[in-house]
Design a protein around this motif. Structure first.
Motif, PDB file in Angstrom:
ATOM      1  N   VAL A 253       0.839  -1.161  -0.071  1.00 32.82           N
ATOM      2  CA  VAL A 253       0.196   0.013   0.047  1.00 32.82           C
ATOM      3  C   VAL A 253       0.836   1.172  -0.061  1.00 32.82           C
ATOM      4  O   VAL A 253       1.897   1.330   0.747  1.00 32.82           O
ATOM      5  CB  VAL A 253      -0.732   0.134   1.438  1.00 32.82           C
ATOM      6  CG1 VAL A 253      -1.816   1.287   1.142  1.00 32.82           C
ATOM      7  CG2 VAL A 253      -1.619  -1.405   1.648  1.00 32.82           C
TER       8      VAL A 253
ATOM      9  N   GLY B 165       1.455  -3.402  15.400  1.00 32.88           N
ATOM     10  CA  GLY B 165      -0.141  -3.544  15.553  1.00 32.88           C
ATOM     11  C   GLY B 165      -0.354  -5.163  15.482  1.00 32.88           C
ATOM     12  O   GLY B 165       0.390  -5.844  15.104  1.00 32.88           O
TER      13      GLY B 165
ATOM     14  N   GLU C  49      -1.009 -10.987   4.019  1.00 35.05           N
ATOM     15  CA  GLU C  49      -2.118 -10.529   3.846  1.00 35.05           C
ATOM     16  C   GLU C  49      -2.232  -9.242   2.889  1.00 35.05           C
ATOM     17  O   GLU C  49      -1.339  -8.365   2.937  1.00 35.05           O
ATOM     18  CB  GLU C  49      -2.810  -9.659   5.205  1.00 35.05           C
ATOM     19  CG  GLU C  49      -2.943 -11.023   6.096  1.00 35.05           C
ATOM     20  CD  GLU C  49      -3.665 -10.766   7.546  1.00 35.05           C
ATOM     21  OE1 GLU C  49      -4.274 -11.545   8.158  1.00 35.05           O
ATOM     22  OE2 GLU C  49      -3.578  -9.334   7.819  1.00 35.05           O
TER      23      GLU C  49
HETATM   24  P1  ADP Z   1      -3.916  -5.943  12.239  1.00 30.57           P
HETATM   25  O1  ADP Z   1      -2.583  -6.542  12.441  1.00 30.57           O
HETATM   26  O2  ADP Z   1      -4.076  -5.204  13.510  1.00 30.57           O
HETATM   27  O3  ADP Z   1      -4.667  -6.971  12.081  1.00 30.57           O
HETATM   28  P2  ADP Z   1      -3.696  -5.358   9.354  1.00 30.57           P
HETATM   29  O4  ADP Z   1      -2.589  -4.392   8.817  1.00 30.57           O
HETATM   30  O5  ADP Z   1      -3.709  -6.736   9.062  1.00 30.57           O
HETATM   31  O6  ADP Z   1      -3.653  -4.844  10.857  1.00 30.57           O
HETATM   32  O7  ADP Z   1      -5.321  -4.712   9.159  1.00 30.57           O
HETATM   33  C1  ADP Z   1      -6.317  -5.368   9.696  1.00 30.57           C
HETATM   34  C2  ADP Z   1      -7.535  -4.746   8.933  1.00 30.57           C
HETATM   35  O8  ADP Z   1      -7.575  -2.997   8.785  1.00 30.57           O
HETATM   36  C3  ADP Z   1      -7.397  -5.222   7.211  1.00 30.57           C
HETATM   37  O9  ADP Z   1      -8.069  -6.389   6.890  1.00 30.57           O
HETATM   38  C4  ADP Z   1      -8.422  -3.969   6.595  1.00 30.57           C
HETATM   39  O10 ADP Z   1      -9.642  -4.319   6.932  1.00 30.57           O
HETATM   40  C5  ADP Z   1      -8.027  -2.703   7.517  1.00 30.57           C
HETATM   41  N1  ADP Z   1      -6.938  -2.049   6.933  1.00 30.57           N
HETATM   42  C6  ADP Z   1      -5.623  -2.439   7.023  1.00 30.57           C
HETATM   43  N2  ADP Z   1      -4.878  -1.440   6.302  1.00 30.57           N
HETATM   44  C7  ADP Z   1      -5.816  -0.625   5.450  1.00 30.57           C
HETATM   45  C8  ADP Z   1      -5.808   0.235   4.491  1.00 30.57           C
HETATM   46  N3  ADP Z   1      -4.386   0.794   4.243  1.00 30.57           N
HETATM   47  N4  ADP Z   1      -6.822   0.628   3.825  1.00 30.57           N
HETATM   48  C9  ADP Z   1      -8.062   0.267   4.528  1.00 30.57           C
HETATM   49  N5  ADP Z   1      -8.160  -0.583   5.271  1.00 30.57           N
HETATM   50  C10 ADP Z   1      -7.253  -1.239   5.864  1.00 30.57           C
END
Ligand code: ADP
Length: 447
Positions: free
Chosen positions: A131, A162, A275
């Motif tokens: 991203v 996170g 992911e």
């Molecule tokens: P965590 O480790 O807290 O689970 P992630 O990076 O895997 O965090 O993100 C979890 C969720 O947050 C993703 O599945 C998506 O729904 C949302 N998300 C994460 N990054 C983005 C982004 N750049 N834009 C929109 N939604 C996002």
């Protein structure tokens, strides 16, 4: 191959791992807190060790107690499951120092992917698309403003350490960015003890698509296709499917091969999940999980491959028993996460299960460790089981899922089963046209 494995977890995943061990002829050691003395994984294991009081910090997360349990029982390896210590590099280091194998990747790879900023850098260097966002961590508010102006609003502030959707804040304007930074830093500091954050473009309508990989640390790695986990509440997955309704065979093969090649380059060992968010035909890496995932059964249902068997084999030093050509995708699978929660407010609902009946029949799998008369303790997460259904295609899978949800009985507590009964009949679910925000919008509308 190991002769004895200790399972450092509880609930359905402890039972899942125990089953794989039994099939491989491996003796099992269960560990449990005092609150879990009557748990099914304890009853079914060959041996069990009580490792502490109910609080996870003093039991399932207490490394000295787990190492002592290995020493006492002579376990040669530890399978950490998911959650708890599964992505704790220090735990993997300590086990290694004690001559105990960790069923998972090397501590270096856990560490690398556990830091989301480092993980993103690594992804870029391995040719995986990411991203758009800050190149590394954000130190000052001025830097955040500069990056946000460059990539364009809305932006997402994310915690480097996170997990579980915590430490993540959206900003739609420069004014909101100040708040988002402060909130994300504070949340990250209290949840992870690390306030570092980074910035990403906030994608408006993506799907969450992840690729399952298996590597042996000896240069072999394959992918087992994708899972679509777009149905989420508070960034937590609720319903997962394989294959994704949004991908065709070519797109699947292309992203799968990109990821498998990256894992070969890294010499990654064990099971892992990369992911992505997927929008307008493009993939954007968000993170890698270096462990077994809750939703792994949907992949097993369409490939027939037991991912836990492979994890254990590789951890014992074997090379992968499969090549990419051995992986064939058959039909469609959906998993519903059944939580002991109110289906409208999502408030936890611990208590005693007075009646429990699980659905069965062709193409049906229930991974659960609860039983009739079981008292759900209030100390742990609320997942009490997973209903996984397979069909020759998505339409048949949905028909079967509807029938299974009707058959499922859990009395005495609230569960999320009624929510799934609504979802399975929704036209947007039927045609597969949902993104990561769909479920939140649906819940807001229907309450
Ligand atoms: P965590 O480790 O807290 O689970 P992630 O990076 O895997 O965090 O993100 C979890 C969720 O947050 C993703 O599945 C998506 O729904 C949302 N998300 C994460 N990054 C983005 C982004 N750049 N834009 C929109 N939604 C996002």
């Amino acid at each position: 191959m190991f002769s004895k494995v200790l399972i450092a977890n509880r609930g359905e995943i402890a039972l899942r791992i125990l089953r794989a061990c039994k099939e491989l002829g491996i003796q099992t050691v269960a560990v449990h807190s005092t609150a879990d003395a009557d748990a099914m994984h304890v009853r079914l294991a060959d041996e069990s060790v009580c490792i502490g009081p109910p609080s996870a910090r003093d039991s399932y997360l207490h490394i000295p107690a787990l190492v002592a349990a290995c020493e006492i029982t002579g376990a040669e390896a530890v399978h950490p499951g998911y959650g708890f210590l599964s992505e704790n590099a220090r735990f993997a280091d300590i086990l290694q120092a004690h001559g105990i194998a960790f069923v998972g990747p090397s501590p270096e790879h856990i560490r690398l992917m556990g830091d989301k900023i480092e993980a993103k850098r690594t992804a870029v260097s391995l040719g995986i698309p990411v991203v758009p966002g800050s190149d590394g961590g954000i130190e000052t508010d001025a830097e955040a403003h500069r990056v946000a102006d460059e990539i364009g609003y809305p932006v997402l502030v994310k915690a480097a350490a996170g997990g579980g959707g915590r430490g993540m804040k959206v900003a739609r304007t420069p004014a909101e960015l100040e708040f988002a930074l402060a909130n994300a830093r504070a949340e990250a500091q209290s949840a992870f003890g690390d306030a570092s954050v980074y910035l990403e473009k906030y994608l408006a309508t993506p799907r969450h698509i992840e690729i399952q990989v298996l590597g042996d640390g000896q240069g072999n790695a394959i992918h087992l296709g994708e899972r679509d986990c777009s149905l989420q509440r508070r960034h937590q997955k609720v319903w997962e499917e394989a294959r994704s309704p949004a991908l065709n065979d070519d797109a699947r093969a292309e992203i799968g091969e990109t990821v498998a090649a990256a894992m070969r380059k890294m010499r990654y060992s064990g099971a892992g999940t990369i992911e992505f968010l997927y929008e307008n035909g493009a993939f954007y890496f968000i993170e890698m999980n270096t462990r077994l995932q809750v939703e792994h059964p949907v992949t097993e249902m369409i490939t027939g491959i037991d991912i836990v068997h492979e994890q254990i084999r590789v951890a014992s030093g074997s090379t992968l028993s499969l090549t990419q050509d051995d992986v064939q995708f058959d039909g469609h699978a959906i998993e519903c996460r059944i939580n002991a929660e109110d289906p409208r407010t999502f408030m936890p609902s611990p208590g005693r299960i007075s009646h429990f009946h699980t659905p069965g029949g062709l193409g049906v799998r229930v991974d659960s460790a609860v039983y009739q008369g079981y008292l759900i303790p209030p100390y742990y997460d609320s997942l009490i089981g997973k209903l996984i259904v397979h069909g020759r295609n998505r339409v048949e899978c949905l028909m079967r899922l509807r029938r299974c949800l009707d058959e499922f009985v859990v009395d005495g507590i609230n569960t999320t089963i009624p929510l799934f009964r609504q979802l399975v009949d929704h036209p947007d679910i039927a045609d597969g046209s949902y993104d990561i925000h769909w479920l939140e919008a649906y819940l807001a509308e229907s309450t």
